[in-house]
Design a protein around this motif. Sequence first.
Motif, mmCIF file in Angstrom:
data_model
loop_
_atom_site.group_PDB
_atom_site.id
_atom_site.type_symbol
_atom_site.label_atom_id
_atom_site.label_comp_id
_atom_site.label_asym_id
_atom_site.label_seq_id
_atom_site.Cartn_x
_atom_site.Cartn_y
_atom_site.Cartn_z
ATOM 1 N N VAL A 2 0.718 -1.149 0.025
ATOM 2 C CA VAL A 2 0.127 -0.072 -0.075
ATOM 3 C C VAL A 2 0.915 1.264 0.042
ATOM 4 O O VAL A 2 1.806 1.467 0.788
ATOM 5 C CB VAL A 2 -0.901 -0.014 1.062
ATOM 6 C CG1 VAL A 2 -1.769 1.330 1.322
ATOM 7 C CG2 VAL A 2 -1.946 -1.102 1.132
ATOM 8 N N GLN A 3 0.516 2.255 -0.841
ATOM 9 C CA GLN A 3 1.093 3.564 -0.908
ATOM 10 C C GLN A 3 0.145 4.411 -0.312
ATOM 11 O O GLN A 3 -0.817 4.418 -0.575
ATOM 12 C CB GLN A 3 1.701 3.680 -2.355
ATOM 13 C CG GLN A 3 2.349 2.710 -3.146
ATOM 14 C CD GLN A 3 3.865 3.198 -3.422
ATOM 15 O OE1 GLN A 3 4.121 4.386 -3.337
ATOM 16 N NE2 GLN A 3 4.799 2.253 -3.628
ATOM 17 N N SER A 25 -3.191 3.654 -1.932
ATOM 18 C CA SER A 25 -3.638 2.805 -3.382
ATOM 19 C C SER A 25 -3.678 1.293 -2.802
ATOM 20 O O SER A 25 -3.592 1.130 -1.750
ATOM 21 C CB SER A 25 -2.138 2.854 -4.028
ATOM 22 O OG SER A 25 -1.047 1.931 -3.282
ATOM 23 N N GLY A 26 -4.355 0.910 -3.857
ATOM 24 C CA GLY A 26 -4.499 -0.839 -3.587
ATOM 25 C C GLY A 26 -5.834 -0.908 -3.380
ATOM 26 O O GLY A 26 -6.617 -0.299 -2.880
ATOM 27 N N SER A 27 -6.495 -2.287 -4.135
ATOM 28 C CA SER A 27 -7.805 -2.527 -4.256
ATOM 29 C C SER A 27 -8.180 -3.126 -2.792
ATOM 30 O O SER A 27 -9.363 -3.388 -2.877
ATOM 31 C CB SER A 27 -8.071 -3.525 -5.169
ATOM 32 O OG SER A 27 -7.229 -4.694 -5.199
ATOM 33 N N ASN A 76 -10.864 4.827 -1.048
ATOM 34 C CA ASN A 76 -9.469 4.635 -0.363
ATOM 35 C C ASN A 76 -8.819 5.620 0.439
ATOM 36 O O ASN A 76 -7.671 5.956 0.315
ATOM 37 C CB ASN A 76 -8.546 3.949 -1.381
ATOM 38 C CG ASN A 76 -8.797 2.516 -1.924
ATOM 39 O OD1 ASN A 76 -9.708 2.025 -1.672
ATOM 40 N ND2 ASN A 76 -7.773 1.847 -2.642
#
Length: 122
Positions: A2-3, A25-27, A76
């Motif tokens: 994750v960013q 970031s990241g789903s 997010n």
Amino acid sequence: QVQLVESGGGLVQPGGSLRLSCAASGSIFSIYAMGWYRQAPGKQRELVAAIRSGGSTNYADSVKGRFTISRDNAKNTVYLQMNSLKPEDTGVYYCNVVTESSSGTYHPFGSWGQGTQVTVSS
């Protein structure tokens, strides 16, 4: 991995308010607990608020009743609404993914972003 990108800091007078944002970031953001930390000059980084994936929250005693952590899983993003700010709230604020131990202690395990500076001064 994750960013995280923090934003929303600034200079505010005592008693004022700020709203910090942390875009991730990241789903699979929604499955993680998230925390907001701050690092005051010359001090160690400390956790000020945490929110579990289900939305329950915890706060450091120093910010209870003044700060509110929330999250929008569709975006997010995790937020930190800071009201009634005091000079001692000054510092760099960071967000991170956290895990919770069986004793209820939170530990960061993601990479740290650049943070966002909050300065409370008249």
